[in-house]
Design a protein around this motif. Structure first.
Motif, PDB file in Angstrom:
ATOM      1  N   UNK A 209       0.839  -1.198   0.000  1.00 32.69           N
ATOM      2  CA  UNK A 209       0.000   0.000   0.000  1.00 32.69           C
ATOM      3  C   UNK A 209       0.875   1.249   0.000  1.00 32.69           C
ATOM      4  N   UNK A 267      -3.547   0.010  -8.181  1.00 31.60           N
ATOM      5  CA  UNK A 267      -4.903   0.515  -7.958  1.00 31.60           C
ATOM      6  C   UNK A 267      -4.874   1.721  -7.032  1.00 31.60           C
ATOM      7  N   UNK A 288      -3.368   3.846  -2.402  1.00 26.61           N
ATOM      8  CA  UNK A 288      -3.514   2.755  -3.353  1.00 26.61           C
ATOM      9  C   UNK A 288      -2.689   1.532  -3.001  1.00 26.61           C
ATOM     10  N   UNK A 289      -2.729   0.605  -3.930  1.00 24.17           N
ATOM     11  CA  UNK A 289      -2.089  -0.694  -3.776  1.00 24.17           C
ATOM     12  C   UNK A 289      -1.306  -0.981  -5.037  1.00 24.17           C
TER      13      UNK A 289
END
Lengths: 427, 427
Positions: A209, A267, A288-289
């Motif tokens: 993350x 993402x 996000x990731x």
């Protein structure tokens, strides 16, 4: 005794144990082991392993070595209510050892209204057992446990050790499995029955993350040209991240990823900025990731993100004045990769075909598992394959097909025989 | 008596009253009349107007006619602690009447740490009077009051009425001035001494707040291609709004706007969406402020926004499935426009030059004022010009130049003489 005979015996025994085993899975699902609430199920599993004659280790993880470890990720540092459990079924010696790893922590049930029944009902309807954790991954854990139990009932004595691991904290990044590694548990290979729809995942995508802080300069909306909108600048940042995602995926040539539109996605899941409709936003936060490819070093992936953000100055000089801040925070899953010609892969394939009558699908997982830690840190090549239904993991009305639980148990039992080896007298 | 003589008399009288007037402004600034806390200052102003012989009307606005009025905008519907005040200085008849409108509500002081002194200190340093509301717009209100007072002290009897309005709710969209209009107050023209740096604003930009809801479809970040990111779709929406802003501004040819990079900006000030870094965001909320051109109908501006959002389907078919939701909410200021050849403009120009020795700058305001309501609803052409410092309105360490307060009072007094006319005997 040949493998076909073993299969018949194992299958018949599992059929006999089916009702009892189904009750056990109901019991497990009815124990709502969300983060911080795992003690009850873990103590019950520990008792069962002890009854089966395994050497049981139940402990609360703690200490500097764990908490300061570079792979330690958790929203908490005290795990009193969340012990880990390992049970070792000692082999006779001279065989390959195997870890059977699974987590008991489940994600929260979420909005009750979206469930047709109590989220922890454990109800069985049309061969499906319902409830949070049924698929992710208590059903898989039951397959592992049954594999050991059925071999014991048939009087099998394996040469190699089987190490049954019931861990916590997988949903938060793997601190439970990390603790088993630091405690010294390792083996020649590992199976992790995460919900893969019985696909075999020799490779697992890792992920981390991140948080991006994009700065602007405030002004009144009526003279917005006197300010710099952090929202407008965020658009450029989102585009830059999208470009990085494309570059990273374009260069992946692993055939396991052929069918995936974006094998290792980045993402951006959260955006938040500005406080007043008629003011120019001076700060936007993006969270996000980032997917990490099997075999890729997490540090290399981090460096690529950093470089992509630095390149923003070429698109807009504003970023020279106010560079985007990058922070790696929260959860992280180490990617995992086992070669497709690893001997365990062949065994799994053969037993899968023997049990199901068809050829297993091999893919790379789109999400991280504890397999990455086992492979990277414990020198224990881990393959992810399990009976759970990928599509319902983390969703309301989660369920598992009971048939798949028992088929997976059968495959695992046969695999243990082949992998760990069997003492002649037990044949 | 010619205007030059009037000017001398007025100037001398204002000099005599300077210390007392400065104390009064300090007193006003020290009364923290943020929204809901205006009763104290309004009662004190009402008393003062009564002492000056004006017909005073202090009332709490209420009732269906107000609350259901299409121009009513306020976060509240009960105004017990926020009375309006109007004082009428009745003329002798036969002259043009004038509204002097100003608001007593001030925006909150905000972060105390950013103020060098108490935000409501009223302290005077180097000719500047400091405190929240000094510039926006108690200093301007004092100019209006002094203009009446100085004429009274000089024994002037105007032919037309002067209607001094001390209103609430300007900072929330003008409900206070709307209430004065519904109560029947109107005049042949109005002056509003908002902080313009003594520029003359015959036109004022209107504005309205909007909220856009952009939808996506959730999915796990590791398989984000199975979802639709509301964050990515939001980028398209922000771009579409930017395009609309450009079109609207490109067609403006008012020379008053020549120096402004974006005369009627559309500012998106708030963005918020998604809940989890590794999930695809299924909803993003955007909040902003749309500038409305003087002379433009608010409904026309709304229709243009609606049309621009509808056109999004041409860029991305997703918007056919999930159209962006548009909501007009919160604050709203009606635009205002007075022709540059309006007779009051010439008078103002002449008096400005007489008092300051230079030519006034004429511009269009980049923000809304209560002038729009007076012009549009009360048939009372309103011109905005005042002594406050535009740059410090709503900011920490707000201040006003006292010299400008008195210069503005002088200009207003002279303007009243010319506009309302003077009885012969008082000359």
């Amino acid at each position: 005794m040949n493998m076909a005979n073993w299969q018949t015996l194992i299958h018949e025994q599992l059929e006999k144990d089916r009702a009892q085993a189904t009750s056990l899975l109901q019991e497990w699902v009815q124990s709502p082991s969300v983060q911080g609430e795992e003690r009850s199920i873990q103590e019950s599993i520990a008792s069962r392993l002890a009854e089966m004659g395994l050497a049981v280790d139940l402990w609360v993880m703690e200490g500097e070595e764990l908490l300061a470890h570079p792979y330690f990720v958790s929203p908490r540092t005290v795990f009193d209510s969340s012990p880990n459990v390992v049970g070792v079924w000692k082999g006779q010696g001279g065989g390959r050892s195997m870890v059977l790893n699974g987590h008991v922590d489940v994600v929260p049930a979420g909005d009750r209204a979206q469930w047709s029944d109590d989220p922890f009902s454990g109800k069985v309807v049309d061969g499906k057992l319902y409830g949070r954790g049924a698929t992710d991954m208590k059903g898989g854990n039951l397959s592992s446990l049954l594999a050991i139990q059925v071999l014991q009932k048939l009087g099998v004595q394996l040469k190699g050790d089987v190490i049954f691991q019931s861990v916590v904290e997988e949903e938060s990044g793997g601190a439970g499995t990390l603790a088993t590694i630091l405690r010294g548990y390792k083996a020649d290979a590992a199976l992790i029955p995460e919900p893969t729809n019985m696909k075999i995942f020799p490779k697992q995508q890792g992920s981390m993350w991140f948080r991006l802080t994009v700065k602007g300069r405030s002004a009144h909306g009526g003279t917005r040209y006197e300010g710099v909108s952090a929202i407008e600048k965020s658009l450029l940042v989102v585009q830059a991240v999208g470009k990085l995602e494309k570059e990273r995926n374009d260069r992946l040539d692993d055939p396991l990823y052929e069918k995936l539109p974006i094998p290792i996605p980045i993402n951006i899941g959260v955006i938040e900025g500005g406080k007043w409709p008629s003011s120019v936003a001076d700060l936007v936060k993006l969270e996000g990731r980032m997917g990490v490819a099997p075999g890729e070093q997490m540090e290399d992936a981090k460096a690529e993100m950093e470089a992509a953000l630095k390149q923003l100055v070429e698109i807009d000089p504003w970023f020279a004045e106010q560079p985007v801040e990058l922070e790696w925070y929260g959860a992280r899953w180490v990617p995992g990769a086992v070669a497709e010609d690893h001997p365990l892969m062949e065994i799994l394939h053969n037993q899968f075909t023997a049990v199901t009558g068809s050829r297993a699908v091999v893919e790379a997982s789109p999400w991280g598992t504890d397999g990455g830690l086992l492979t990277a840190l414990a020198d224990t090549p881990a393959i992810v394959v399990g009976p759970g239904v990928t599509q319902v993991a983390h969703y309301p009305n989660e369920y598992i097909e009971l048939n798949d639980v028992f088929r997976c148990a059968e495959i695992f039992a046969l695999t243990l025989i082949e992998w760990c080896g069997v003492e002649e007298e037990s044949k």
